[in-house]
Design a protein around this motif. Structure first.
Motif, PDB file in Angstrom:
ATOM      1  N   MET A   1      -6.226 -18.808  56.512  1.00  0.00           N
ATOM      2  CA  MET A   1      -6.448 -17.529  57.176  1.00  0.00           C
ATOM      3  C   MET A   1      -6.533 -16.382  56.173  1.00  0.00           C
ATOM      4  O   MET A   1      -7.301 -15.466  56.370  1.00  0.00           O
ATOM      5  CB  MET A   1      -5.333 -17.259  58.176  1.00  0.00           C
ATOM      6  CG  MET A   1      -5.407 -18.096  59.431  1.00  0.00           C
ATOM      7  SD  MET A   1      -6.721 -17.596  60.516  1.00  0.00           S
ATOM      8  CE  MET A   1      -6.016 -16.144  61.200  1.00  0.00           C
ATOM      9  N   ALA A  96      -4.584 -15.458  67.319  1.00  0.00           N
ATOM     10  CA  ALA A  96      -4.599 -16.680  66.515  1.00  0.00           C
ATOM     11  C   ALA A  96      -3.188 -17.043  66.059  1.00  0.00           C
ATOM     12  O   ALA A  96      -2.759 -18.199  66.174  1.00  0.00           O
ATOM     13  CB  ALA A  96      -5.535 -16.522  65.322  1.00  0.00           C
ATOM     14  N   VAL A  97      -2.457 -16.057  65.564  1.00  0.00           N
ATOM     15  CA  VAL A  97      -1.092 -16.300  65.098  1.00  0.00           C
ATOM     16  C   VAL A  97      -0.205 -16.702  66.275  1.00  0.00           C
ATOM     17  O   VAL A  97       0.574 -17.666  66.190  1.00  0.00           O
ATOM     18  CB  VAL A  97      -0.534 -15.056  64.367  1.00  0.00           C
ATOM     19  CG1 VAL A  97       0.957 -15.198  64.099  1.00  0.00           C
ATOM     20  CG2 VAL A  97      -1.302 -14.826  63.076  1.00  0.00           C
ATOM     21  N   ARG A  98      -0.327 -15.979  67.381  1.00  0.00           N
ATOM     22  CA  ARG A  98       0.485 -16.283  68.565  1.00  0.00           C
ATOM     23  C   ARG A  98       0.201 -17.696  69.074  1.00  0.00           C
ATOM     24  O   ARG A  98       1.114 -18.446  69.415  1.00  0.00           O
ATOM     25  CB  ARG A  98       0.222 -15.242  69.658  1.00  0.00           C
ATOM     26  CG  ARG A  98       1.188 -15.314  70.811  1.00  0.00           C
ATOM     27  CD  ARG A  98       1.077 -14.139  71.785  1.00  0.00           C
ATOM     28  NE  ARG A  98      -0.275 -13.894  72.255  1.00  0.00           N
ATOM     29  CZ  ARG A  98      -1.004 -12.825  71.943  1.00  0.00           C
ATOM     30  NH1 ARG A  98      -0.515 -11.881  71.168  1.00  0.00           N
ATOM     31  NH2 ARG A  98      -2.217 -12.667  72.425  1.00  0.00           N
ATOM     32  N   ALA A 100      -0.878 -20.284  67.331  1.00  0.00           N
ATOM     33  CA  ALA A 100      -0.311 -21.246  66.388  1.00  0.00           C
ATOM     34  C   ALA A 100       1.199 -21.364  66.584  1.00  0.00           C
ATOM     35  O   ALA A 100       1.744 -22.472  66.601  1.00  0.00           O
ATOM     36  CB  ALA A 100      -0.643 -20.838  64.956  1.00  0.00           C
ATOM     37  N   ARG A 105       3.466 -24.136  65.039  1.00  0.00           N
ATOM     38  CA  ARG A 105       2.986 -24.011  63.661  1.00  0.00           C
ATOM     39  C   ARG A 105       3.516 -22.722  63.035  1.00  0.00           C
ATOM     40  O   ARG A 105       3.714 -21.721  63.715  1.00  0.00           O
ATOM     41  CB  ARG A 105       1.451 -23.977  63.615  1.00  0.00           C
ATOM     42  CG  ARG A 105       0.791 -25.165  64.228  1.00  0.00           C
ATOM     43  CD  ARG A 105       0.954 -26.344  63.338  1.00  0.00           C
ATOM     44  NE  ARG A 105       0.232 -27.483  63.896  1.00  0.00           N
ATOM     45  CZ  ARG A 105       0.472 -28.704  63.539  1.00  0.00           C
ATOM     46  NH1 ARG A 105       1.384 -28.960  62.642  1.00  0.00           N
ATOM     47  NH2 ARG A 105      -0.192 -29.689  64.073  1.00  0.00           N
ATOM     48  N   HIS A 107       1.798 -21.209  60.466  1.00  0.00           N
ATOM     49  CA  HIS A 107       0.618 -20.422  60.114  1.00  0.00           C
ATOM     50  C   HIS A 107      -0.545 -20.784  61.034  1.00  0.00           C
ATOM     51  O   HIS A 107      -0.685 -21.932  61.443  1.00  0.00           O
ATOM     52  CB  HIS A 107       0.189 -20.686  58.675  1.00  0.00           C
ATOM     53  CG  HIS A 107       1.253 -20.382  57.672  1.00  0.00           C
ATOM     54  ND1 HIS A 107       1.618 -19.092  57.355  1.00  0.00           N
ATOM     55  CD2 HIS A 107       2.039 -21.194  56.933  1.00  0.00           C
ATOM     56  CE1 HIS A 107       2.582 -19.128  56.456  1.00  0.00           C
ATOM     57  NE2 HIS A 107       2.865 -20.392  56.184  1.00  0.00           N
ATOM     58  N   ALA A 108      -1.380 -19.796  61.308  1.00  0.00           N
ATOM     59  CA  ALA A 108      -2.598 -20.035  62.080  1.00  0.00           C
ATOM     60  C   ALA A 108      -3.660 -20.618  61.152  1.00  0.00           C
ATOM     61  O   ALA A 108      -3.708 -20.299  59.966  1.00  0.00           O
ATOM     62  CB  ALA A 108      -3.094 -18.728  62.692  1.00  0.00           C
ATOM     63  N   ASP A 112      -7.527 -21.951  65.237  1.00  0.00           N
ATOM     64  CA  ASP A 112      -6.775 -20.945  65.998  1.00  0.00           C
ATOM     65  C   ASP A 112      -7.558 -19.637  66.065  1.00  0.00           C
ATOM     66  O   ASP A 112      -7.654 -19.010  67.118  1.00  0.00           O
ATOM     67  CB  ASP A 112      -5.409 -20.674  65.346  1.00  0.00           C
ATOM     68  CG  ASP A 112      -4.486 -21.863  65.388  1.00  0.00           C
ATOM     69  OD1 ASP A 112      -4.180 -22.346  66.496  1.00  0.00           O
ATOM     70  OD2 ASP A 112      -4.055 -22.305  64.300  1.00  0.00           O
ATOM     71  N   LEU A 113      -8.123 -19.250  64.924  1.00  0.00           N
ATOM     72  CA  LEU A 113      -8.886 -18.003  64.890  1.00  0.00           C
ATOM     73  C   LEU A 113     -10.172 -18.127  65.699  1.00  0.00           C
ATOM     74  O   LEU A 113     -10.540 -17.202  66.428  1.00  0.00           O
ATOM     75  CB  LEU A 113      -9.195 -17.584  63.451  1.00  0.00           C
ATOM     76  CG  LEU A 113      -9.968 -16.279  63.301  1.00  0.00           C
ATOM     77  CD1 LEU A 113      -9.280 -15.110  64.010  1.00  0.00           C
ATOM     78  CD2 LEU A 113     -10.186 -15.967  61.830  1.00  0.00           C
TER      79      LEU A 113
END
Length: 154
Positions: A1, A96-98, A100, A105, A107-108, A112-113
């Motif tokens: 990312m 994306a982070v949420r 993941a 996880r 990290h995304a 995810d993005l």
């Protein structure tokens, strides 16, 4: 990312854009992540997506240069924030982070993005994808299947 975000920032600066938008993120993501490229319907579809993105970056095709992305989903920002992200791009990074984190996880990743980008149906990334003939729901479903993420457009 981090590499994708950095690539998107460099592309925005090179393009003369005030904000990094979702199309910049999509361009950097497709160029740098082989796993993301694998969820497209083959080489011709991916080539069309990259064609639209390249046209945009050299100043013709989709005419967004020098304007701010405002999909209507998120409040527009008059001046660049400290990071220089459009509201839609910032929201996609957060989603994306949420996503993941919800999957356990730390990290995304690229998928995810990608999922986060297609959840804003009026974003520039979705416009590029649709103009290239991509059915975003199908793309999101394939990405979600690879992630084991369940329903892709939440």
């Amino acid at each position: 990312m981090t590499a994708v975000a950095g690539g998107a920032r460099r592309r925005a600066v090179r393009d003369g854009d005030r904000h990094v938008d979702t199309a910049h993120l999509l361009h950097s993501l497709v160029e740098s992540d082989p796993e993301v490229r694998e969820v497209f319907d083959g080489g011709p579809q991916l080539a069309r997506v990259l064609g639209y993105l390249v046209q945009r970056s050299i100043g013709y095709g989709l005419r967004w240069q020098g304007t701010q992305e405002d999909s209507g989903e998120f409040p527009a920002v008059r001046e660049p924030d400290g990071e220089g992200w459009s509201p839609s791009a910032a929201a996609a990074l957060e989603r994306a982070v949420r996503g993941a984190v919800l999957r356990g996880r730390v990290h995304a990743g690229g998928l995810d993005l990608l999922l986060a980008l297609v959840t804003d149906p009026r974003s520039r990334a979705v416009e590029v994808l649709e103009r290239a003939g991509v059915v975003t729901e199908r793309l999101a479903a394939r990405a979600a299947d690879r992630l084991g993420a369940g329903s892709p457009l939440q």
